[in-house]
Scaffold this motif. Structure first.
Motif, mmCIF file in Angstrom:
data_model
loop_
_atom_site.group_PDB
_atom_site.id
_atom_site.type_symbol
_atom_site.label_atom_id
_atom_site.label_comp_id
_atom_site.label_asym_id
_atom_site.label_seq_id
_atom_site.Cartn_x
_atom_site.Cartn_y
_atom_site.Cartn_z
ATOM 1 N N GLU A 255 3.150 5.402 -6.165
ATOM 2 C CA GLU A 255 3.169 5.290 -7.680
ATOM 3 C C GLU A 255 1.750 5.790 -8.380
ATOM 4 O O GLU A 255 2.027 6.358 -9.189
ATOM 5 N N TYR A 256 0.820 5.954 -7.485
ATOM 6 C CA TYR A 256 -0.518 6.464 -7.771
ATOM 7 C C TYR A 256 -0.972 7.655 -7.037
ATOM 8 O O TYR A 256 -1.410 7.240 -5.886
ATOM 9 N N LEU B 17 0.886 -1.317 0.073
ATOM 10 C CA LEU B 17 0.040 -0.085 0.071
ATOM 11 C C LEU B 17 0.922 1.211 -0.180
ATOM 12 O O LEU B 17 0.623 2.311 -0.812
ATOM 13 N N GLY B 18 2.041 1.043 0.770
ATOM 14 C CA GLY B 18 2.835 2.375 0.946
ATOM 15 C C GLY B 18 3.534 2.531 -0.602
ATOM 16 O O GLY B 18 3.860 3.856 -0.927
ATOM 17 N N GLU B 19 3.827 1.458 -1.394
ATOM 18 C CA GLU B 19 4.167 1.643 -2.775
ATOM 19 C C GLU B 19 3.145 2.312 -3.630
ATOM 20 O O GLU B 19 3.662 3.203 -4.210
#
Length: 79
Positions: free
Chosen positions: A66-67, A60-62
């Motif tokens: 990214e988005y 979720l952190g990534e």
């Protein structure tokens, strides 16, 4: 994710959140952190490795990086 959301219900967070109207982001983050802790504990008691929750939180952190639109959804969750 399911354990986290069930923890919100078990701890009565939905009722606490209904009383708060954008007053304090920290309070909301504390509820999210508590749901993470309670949900992770429930997963371990059910026989799942706690690494699964860790991996999901890292993912979720990534997603957040990214988005940018994901930041709106995850903005009140603890880092």
């Amino acid at each position: 994710v399911v354990a986290h959301e069930l923890a919100h219900l078990a701890k009565g967070h939905i009722f606490k959140s209904m009383k708060v109207q954008d007053v304090d982001l920290l309070f909301t983050r504390q509820l999210e952190y508590e749901a993470d802790v309670v949900g992770a504990s429930a997963l371990v008691r059910a026989g799942y490795p706690k690494k699964d929750m860790y991996d999901m939180l890292m993912m979720l952190g990534e997603l957040d990086k990214e988005y940018p639109a994901a930041a709106k959804l995850l903005g009140d969750h603890a880092d």
